[in-house]
Design an enzyme around this catalytic site. Structure first.
Site, PDB file in Angstrom:
ATOM      1  N   ALA A  75       9.910  -2.278  35.253  1.00 58.05           N
ATOM      2  CA  ALA A  75       8.756  -3.140  34.959  1.00 58.05           C
ATOM      3  C   ALA A  75       9.072  -4.622  35.159  1.00 58.05           C
ATOM      4  O   ALA A  75       8.194  -5.399  35.527  1.00 58.05           O
ATOM      5  CB  ALA A  75       8.253  -2.887  33.544  1.00 58.05           C
ATOM      6  N   THR A  76      10.326  -5.027  34.930  1.00 60.67           N
ATOM      7  CA  THR A  76      10.674  -6.444  35.147  1.00 60.67           C
ATOM      8  C   THR A  76      10.461  -6.812  36.611  1.00 60.67           C
ATOM      9  O   THR A  76       9.838  -7.828  36.922  1.00 60.67           O
ATOM     10  CB  THR A  76      12.134  -6.727  34.725  1.00 60.67           C
ATOM     11  OG1 THR A  76      12.225  -6.616  33.305  1.00 60.67           O
ATOM     12  CG2 THR A  76      12.580  -8.124  35.138  1.00 60.67           C
ATOM     13  N   ASN A 155       4.871  -4.999  23.186  1.00 64.52           N
ATOM     14  CA  ASN A 155       6.123  -4.273  22.942  1.00 64.52           C
ATOM     15  C   ASN A 155       6.657  -4.444  21.524  1.00 64.52           C
ATOM     16  O   ASN A 155       7.411  -3.609  21.044  1.00 64.52           O
ATOM     17  CB  ASN A 155       7.192  -4.698  23.957  1.00 64.52           C
ATOM     18  CG  ASN A 155       7.354  -6.204  24.038  1.00 64.52           C
ATOM     19  OD1 ASN A 155       6.400  -6.928  24.296  1.00 64.52           O
ATOM     20  ND2 ASN A 155       8.556  -6.686  23.811  1.00 64.52           N
ATOM     21  N   GLN A 183       4.620  -0.450  28.093  1.00 66.66           N
ATOM     22  CA  GLN A 183       4.538   0.250  26.804  1.00 66.66           C
ATOM     23  C   GLN A 183       3.380   1.238  26.724  1.00 66.66           C
ATOM     24  O   GLN A 183       3.253   1.943  25.728  1.00 66.66           O
ATOM     25  CB  GLN A 183       4.406  -0.764  25.660  1.00 66.66           C
ATOM     26  CG  GLN A 183       5.623  -1.627  25.433  1.00 66.66           C
ATOM     27  CD  GLN A 183       6.809  -0.873  24.855  1.00 66.66           C
ATOM     28  OE1 GLN A 183       6.697   0.240  24.362  1.00 66.66           O
ATOM     29  NE2 GLN A 183       7.977  -1.477  24.930  1.00 66.66           N
ATOM     30  N   SER A 203       7.088   1.353  33.868  1.00 61.53           N
ATOM     31  CA  SER A 203       8.532   1.501  33.639  1.00 61.53           C
ATOM     32  C   SER A 203       8.870   2.966  33.400  1.00 61.53           C
ATOM     33  O   SER A 203       8.192   3.639  32.625  1.00 61.53           O
ATOM     34  CB  SER A 203       8.919   0.675  32.408  1.00 61.53           C
ATOM     35  OG  SER A 203      10.214   1.028  31.973  1.00 61.53           O
ATOM     36  N   GLY A 204       9.932   3.453  34.035  1.00 63.15           N
ATOM     37  CA  GLY A 204      10.346   4.845  33.843  1.00 63.15           C
ATOM     38  C   GLY A 204      10.944   5.114  32.479  1.00 63.15           C
ATOM     39  O   GLY A 204      10.616   6.093  31.813  1.00 63.15           O
ATOM     40  N   HIS A 205      11.825   4.212  32.024  1.00 59.28           N
ATOM     41  CA  HIS A 205      12.595   4.521  30.812  1.00 59.28           C
ATOM     42  C   HIS A 205      11.811   4.349  29.519  1.00 59.28           C
ATOM     43  O   HIS A 205      12.313   4.651  28.446  1.00 59.28           O
ATOM     44  CB  HIS A 205      13.893   3.694  30.774  1.00 59.28           C
ATOM     45  CG  HIS A 205      13.732   2.273  30.338  1.00 59.28           C
ATOM     46  ND1 HIS A 205      14.074   1.856  29.078  1.00 59.28           N
ATOM     47  CD2 HIS A 205      13.275   1.187  30.989  1.00 59.28           C
ATOM     48  CE1 HIS A 205      13.830   0.548  28.978  1.00 59.28           C
ATOM     49  NE2 HIS A 205      13.351   0.128  30.123  1.00 59.28           N
ATOM     50  N   THR A 243      16.664   1.050  50.076  1.00 59.51           N
ATOM     51  CA  THR A 243      16.676   2.517  50.141  1.00 59.51           C
ATOM     52  C   THR A 243      16.121   3.106  48.851  1.00 59.51           C
ATOM     53  O   THR A 243      16.517   2.701  47.757  1.00 59.51           O
ATOM     54  CB  THR A 243      18.116   3.026  50.364  1.00 59.51           C
ATOM     55  OG1 THR A 243      18.582   2.511  51.611  1.00 59.51           O
ATOM     56  CG2 THR A 243      18.175   4.544  50.387  1.00 59.51           C
ATOM     57  N   CYS A 328      15.113  -7.021  24.280  1.00 59.69           N
ATOM     58  CA  CYS A 328      15.467  -8.052  25.259  1.00 59.69           C
ATOM     59  C   CYS A 328      15.787  -9.382  24.605  1.00 59.69           C
ATOM     60  O   CYS A 328      16.452 -10.221  25.176  1.00 59.69           O
ATOM     61  CB  CYS A 328      14.332  -8.231  26.249  1.00 59.69           C
ATOM     62  SG  CYS A 328      13.725  -6.648  26.822  1.00 59.69           S
TER      63      CYS A 328
END
Length: 404
Positions: A75-76, A155, A183, A203-205, A243, A328
């Site tokens: 996301a960043t 968040n 979020q 965001s994946g995580h 890649t 963060c």
């Protein structure tokens, strides 16, 4: 029950075992390890096919077209690409951007960088419940405004913005609307056919996928143009070279598919646990929830315990993995800028703890958490001279402290 109990799902989520299992199939010689951009042999074709499937899964989560999904490192990067990409592409049209004071640092610091480049940014102040009023947003809009960037879910406090209303307003004024959905993606329904949002950071995580992978939704109709920030082989339709990490993309795709299928049941269960936690600790004197209680995500609870220092409370809660503020910024001793923007004083902002509950939280863990929190607050307040003064009816705001 495993200790410490993980109650920091807003910082990151564990990878769902089903996602991890799928990812393993895309790394080794026995699996599909090829470069998706290798067009001359089966290793590349199979990897490309896996990426296509995942792209569709991410698109399905927000009801988008697969061609509108650009894979990024998270996301960043998505926020950077969206905000800088729009600013640089449309700068001849205008140089004014609107965002809010409670955004994630990835949005705020990107805007600060653009200010150094000559752009003008308006930072909107939220109401005390954490939500930006529509009238305030509309009043900030100008003829040279090219972009509005407002997060879907905060968040730190978990409040939800009315993205439908923001989208309508932006579209009516011809302003591009970017939304940081780190979020909310996978936790709240998002439908880009119904909501007039032009760019979405994912965001994946934060949704039980791997770290280091995310996506940016870029609307095709009306078409949104971006200036690339990462140059190279022209991957991702020229918007993001590099890649493609097949195994991570497959993980994000699988996490999206699971989230879409299980979102409704997950949310009911998680909201029950969140309410159980709040009902278990709200009897503690001088305890307050930060942010709107109704317009918030199911797993989020940010609580201030007055006359208790947040850092010492976290140390006392060693059985609980919680945070004060976001991961963060948790290394800084400054009080949370999000809570300060809500109008909390330094003391209340410092005494806040963020509890975030997720897919793998159990009832037993919440019971234990309630017990630990109650005991710890009692113990810390027993040692606090401020608490004693407060109990004696002394108005601490009126006290003149001696300076040594």
């Amino acid at each position: 029950m495993k200790l410490p109990i993980y109650l920091d799902y807003a910082a990151t989520t564990p990878v769902d075992p089903r996602v991890a299992e799928k990812m393993f199939q895309y790394m080794t010689m026995d699996g599909i390890f090829g470069n998706p951009a290798s067009r001359s042999h089966r290793y590349g074709w199979q990897a490309e096919e896996a990426v296509d499937v995942a792209r569709n899964q991410v698109a399905d989560l927000i009801n988008a077209d697969h061609r509108e999904i650009v894979f990024t490192s998270g996301a960043t990067e998505s926020n950077n690409l969206a905000i800088k990409g729009v600013a640089h592409f449309y700068k001849k049209k205008g140089k004014h951007i609107i965002t809010s004071k409670t955004e994630h640092k990835a949005v705020l610091d990107t805007c600060r960088q653009l200010e150094r480049e000559g752009f003008e940014v308006t930072y909107l102040e939220p109401e005390s419940n954490g939500i930006i009023p529509m009238a305030r947003l509309e009043a900030a809009m100008r003829d040279d405004t090219i972009l509005v960037s407002i997060m879907h879910v905060n968040n730190e406090i978990g409040v939800i913005h009315d993205i439908d209303a923001i989208g309508e307003l932006c579209r009516s004024k011809g302003i591009i609307f970017h939304m940081d959905a780190a979020q909310s993606a996978g936790k709240l329904p998002i439908d880009v056919q119904a909501t007039k949002v032009d760019l979405i950071s994912i965001s994946g995580h934060k949704m039980y996928g791997p770290k280091g992978i995310g996506a940016l939704y870029v609307r095709r109709k009306p078409r949104i143009r971006l200036e690339a920030q990462m140059h190279g082989g022209g991957h991702e339709r020229g918007m993001r070279s590099g890649t493609l990490p097949t195994h991570q993309i497959v993980g994000l795709g699988e996490a999206s598919a699971i989230a879409k299928a299980e979102m409704a049941t997950d949310n009911v269960r998680i909201a029950k646990l969140r309410d159980k936690l709040w009902n278990g600790i709200k009897h503690i004197e001088e305890t307050y929830v930060n942010g709107d209680m109704n317009q918030r995500t199911s797993g989020s609870l940010n609580v201030s315990f007055n006359y208790v220092e947040g850092e010492s409370l976290m140390m006392a809660l060693k059985d609980l993995a919680v945070s004060s503020g976001s991961a963060c910024t948790s290394a800084s001793l400054e009080p949370s800028y999000v809570l300060r923007a809500l109008g909390l004083n330094d003391e209340m902002a410092h005494s806040s703890i963020r509890f975030s509950i997720g897919r793998f939280t159990t009832e037993e863990e919440i019971d234990h958490a309630i017990e630990v929190i109650t005991q710890s607050i009692d113990k810390l307040r027993e040692m606090s001279p401020l608490w004693e003064m407060f109990k004696d009816g002394i108005d601490l705001n009126q006290v003149q402290w001696a300076h040594h």
